[in-house]
Design an enzyme around this catalytic site. Structure first.
Site, mmCIF file in Angstrom:
data_model
loop_
_atom_site.group_PDB
_atom_site.id
_atom_site.type_symbol
_atom_site.label_atom_id
_atom_site.label_comp_id
_atom_site.label_asym_id
_atom_site.label_seq_id
_atom_site.Cartn_x
_atom_site.Cartn_y
_atom_site.Cartn_z
ATOM 1 N N CYS A 84 9.111 64.786 0.863
ATOM 2 C CA CYS A 84 9.817 63.512 0.891
ATOM 3 C C CYS A 84 10.398 63.146 -0.471
ATOM 4 O O CYS A 84 10.939 62.068 -0.652
ATOM 5 C CB CYS A 84 8.916 62.399 1.421
ATOM 6 S SG CYS A 84 7.504 62.099 0.358
ATOM 7 N N GLY A 143 5.615 65.184 -2.674
ATOM 8 C CA GLY A 143 6.397 64.204 -3.435
ATOM 9 C C GLY A 143 6.947 64.953 -4.637
ATOM 10 O O GLY A 143 6.371 64.926 -5.724
ATOM 11 N N HIS A 166 15.339 54.352 -10.644
ATOM 12 C CA HIS A 166 15.338 53.370 -9.561
ATOM 13 C C HIS A 166 16.734 53.219 -8.970
ATOM 14 O O HIS A 166 16.924 53.225 -7.748
ATOM 15 C CB HIS A 166 14.818 52.035 -10.102
ATOM 16 C CG HIS A 166 14.817 50.953 -9.083
ATOM 17 N ND1 HIS A 166 15.850 50.064 -8.948
ATOM 18 C CD2 HIS A 166 13.923 50.655 -8.114
ATOM 19 C CE1 HIS A 166 15.571 49.251 -7.960
ATOM 20 N NE2 HIS A 166 14.408 49.582 -7.437
HETATM 21 C C1 PEP Z 1 7.896 61.583 -4.997
HETATM 22 O O1 PEP Z 1 7.212 61.422 -5.997
HETATM 23 O O2 PEP Z 1 8.533 62.624 -4.741
HETATM 24 C C2 PEP Z 1 8.009 60.490 -4.008
HETATM 25 C C3 PEP Z 1 8.661 60.651 -2.876
HETATM 26 O O3 PEP Z 1 7.458 59.287 -4.348
HETATM 27 P P1 PEP Z 1 8.182 58.235 -5.346
HETATM 28 O O4 PEP Z 1 9.536 58.791 -5.649
HETATM 29 O O5 PEP Z 1 8.226 56.949 -4.623
HETATM 30 O O6 PEP Z 1 7.248 58.270 -6.505
#
Ligand code: PEP
Ligand code: MG
Length: 600
Positions: free
Chosen positions: A557, A491, A162
């Protein structure tokens, strides 16, 4: 010795023209005669590198392509963050101020006094103090303190912890996973071996290299608006094939990213919006109740906040796509921490035993009952593996009212903005899907709500529904997913976690570092995409997805979207765009141009 000087100047000119690069020459003059001893390409700072490349194009010495290739993405990064001067770090090392090393998760140097909790960080910052927030790790309800701080330092956590994510998102320098760091909350101090720094005393952190110093080091700030850099990046844009979008949750981030050249929002993590002080009570109520009526009342209260958030993003990104991701984290993250609750309950019970008046007893019983109810809820939501539990689309299916509210907010904001003449392109992203049926079921409910809002508002806006690809199964059945998704966004944080079966939050501070040191893994897969595994899943997903829908928009992302080697892979795989934090947008523009030019 004007003759020798003129000859020297002539030769230098000739060498520079011949090698098409700035030269570092050695020479001697003996009895008025010039002898050239050696020449080589000169070393240079990041600023000099950019300026030399730009100047040489203007002089017709090199092409724009060559100029773009001569500057490295790391050198662009230099322009974006304050740095410690070389003299400052040297002097600090000589004075034995170097305390420890950790993970360099968000670049730049920061100097401030230690604050050991978010509220104090915020309070001190309000009083004009520069603060470094130091925590074992951070949680979403620390964000206000992180925002108020100059930099973030944690003893635990990895590259996608985080603390690291938030720091990168907000461009705050951060060093995390500093294993040698001991945080003593009772004495309000930190220690590294025998060195002690108390809360309120100065520390300096370097998020570019992952160093932590005691004391106050001098920083220097390069200029992102540097005209030579702007020129170089505009040339880079001519060559790249990948779009460069940004991960932004707030309009201010979106505006900054746009200034840096972002062409869309690839990820807005909506859950961050819930943590603001005036909204959190409604989210609590929504989670605490099982009654649809009460739940809907809480959601109705949240709707205007979310609408306002999205409206701000559409305004900031007028003419560009905005991908909003529906709520993703497990619900317990929004409730108080389990062990904090237990401790508070024990305290209250001790106080109850010592209560002297009836009124005091009553008050304490009331408080205990309330805490007990919350504790029961927290316990009922507790999961052994929350990252593999009730989160993402599973949450949307479990409590459809929540994602329906979010979609209503997105469409209401988009319609309002469109009525005002803003060119809106909302894209709604469903997270953590692994089966096409999940997507089918969620999309049906959500799209119906979107259509309802457009009817109410009497205006139509272009929209897309899509999904994150962050579970290996989703990648393997991407043809089935593409039946219900108009776009994919990789992701890669979760996709790396689930492909390797390595916890993204624990690994980097643990055995992963050992793996990299021992050469078992060539790179940290949470920083650079693992080409053979995760990259292969991406390739399968893109191929299968585009078999069903040749125009399928495919982006990334995860944190890898701003990392040069991963950007090169994304180019190779034919992604539509990469999305990264605002501060990495200029780096991504250059890295994407490098990938395209080297591909030629
Ligand atoms: C990911 O899993 O790459 C993503 C962008 O989502 P988060 O980091 O919020 O799980
Ligand atoms: Mg994810």
């Amino acid at each position: 010795m004007p003759d020798a000087y003129n000859e020297f100047a002539r030769i230098c000119e000739k060498l520079e023209t011949h090698y098409k690069n700035m030269q570092d020459v050695e020479f001697t003059i003996e009895r008025n005669k010039l002898w050239m001893l050696q020449t080589r390409d000169g070393k240079r700072t990041a600023q000099a590198s950019v300026r030399i490349a730009a100047d040489m194009v203007e002089e017709g010495l090199i092409t724009k392509e060559e100029a773009v290739l001569r500057v490295s993405p790391e050198q662009v990064d230099f322009f974006l963050h304050p740095q410690f001067s070389i003299e400052a770090t040297q002097a600090a090392k000589e004075m034995d101020q170097l305390l420890a090393y950790g993970l360099n998760v968000s670049p730049g140097a920061a100097v401030g006094v230690i604050a050991l909790d978010a509220n104090l960080a915020e309070e001190w910052s309000k009083h004009g103090k520069a603060v470094i927030m130091v925590r074992p790790e951070t949680k979403p309800d620390d964000v206000h303190g992180m925002l108020a701080s100059e930099g973030i330092l944690t003893s635990r956590g990895g590259r996608t912890s985080h603390a690291a994510l938030v720091a990168r998102q907000f461009g705050k320098p951060a060093v995390v996973g500093v294993v040698a760091l001991n945080i003593d909350m009772s004495k309000r101090q930190i220690t590294v071996k025998d060195k002690v720094v108390k809360e309120g005393e100065w520390v300096s952190i370097d998020g570019t290299v992952g160093e932590v110093y005691s004391g106050k080091l001098t920083t220097v700030v390069p200029d992102i608006e540097d005209p030579y850099l702007m020129k170089l990046l505009s040339w880079a844009d001519e060559f790249r094939k990948l779009g460069v979008w940004t991960n932004a949750d707030y309009p201010a981030d979106a505006e900054r990213a746009r200034k840096y050249g972002a062409e869309g929002i690839g990820l807005c993590r909506t859950e961050h919006m819930f943590f603001e002080t005036e909204r959190l009570p409604f989210i609590h109520k929504m989670i605490m109740t099982d009654l649809p009526v009460a739940r809907n009342e809480a959601l109705d209260a949240l709707l205007p906040f979310q609408r306002e958030d999205f409206y701000g993003l559409f305004r900031a990104m007028d003419g560009l796509p905005v991908i909003t991701r529906l709520i993703d984290p497990p619900l317990h993250e929004f409730l108080p921490d389990h062990s904090d609750l237990l401790r508070e309950l024990t305290d209250l019970k001790i106080r109850l035993k010592e209560a002297r008046t009836l009124a005091e007893t009553d008050e304490l019983i009331g408080k205990i009952n309330k805490k007990q109810v919350i504790l029961e809820r927290v316990e009922s939501l507790r999961e052994e593996n929350p990252m593999l539990g009730l989160r993402g689309v599973r949450l949307g299916i479990h409590i459809p009212e929540l994602t329906v509210m979010q979609v209503r907010a997105i469409f209401e904001a988009a319609c309002q903005a469109a009525k005002e003449g803003i060119d809106v392109h909302p894209e709604i992203m469903i997270p953590l899907t692994s089966h096409a049926n999940e997507l089918k079921v969620q999309r049906e409910v959500l799209e119906a709500e979107g259509k309802k809002v457009m009817q109410e508002q009497g205006i139509k806006v272009d929209y897309k529904f899509g999904t994150m690809i962050e579970i290996p199964r989703a990648a393997l059945v991407a043809d089935q997913m593409a039946e219900y998704a108009s776009f994919f966004s990789f992701g890669t944080n979760d996709l790396t976690q689930t492909t390797f079966g390595i916890s993204r939050d624990d690994a980097e501070a643990g055995f992963l570092i050992e793996y990299i040191e021992k050469g078992i893994l060539p790179d940290n897969p949470f920083a650079t995409i693992d080409r053979d595994g995760v990259g292969e899943l991406m390739r399968i997903a893109i191929t299968k997805g585009r078999q069903v829908n040749p125009d399928l928009e495919c982006g990334i992302c995860g944190e890898h979207g701003g990392e040069p080697a991963s950007i090169a892979l994304c180019h190779e795989l034919g992604l539509t765009y990469v999305s990264c934090s605002p501060f990495r947008v200029p780096i991504a523009r250059l890295a994407a141009a490098h990938a395209a030019l080297l591909d030629k």
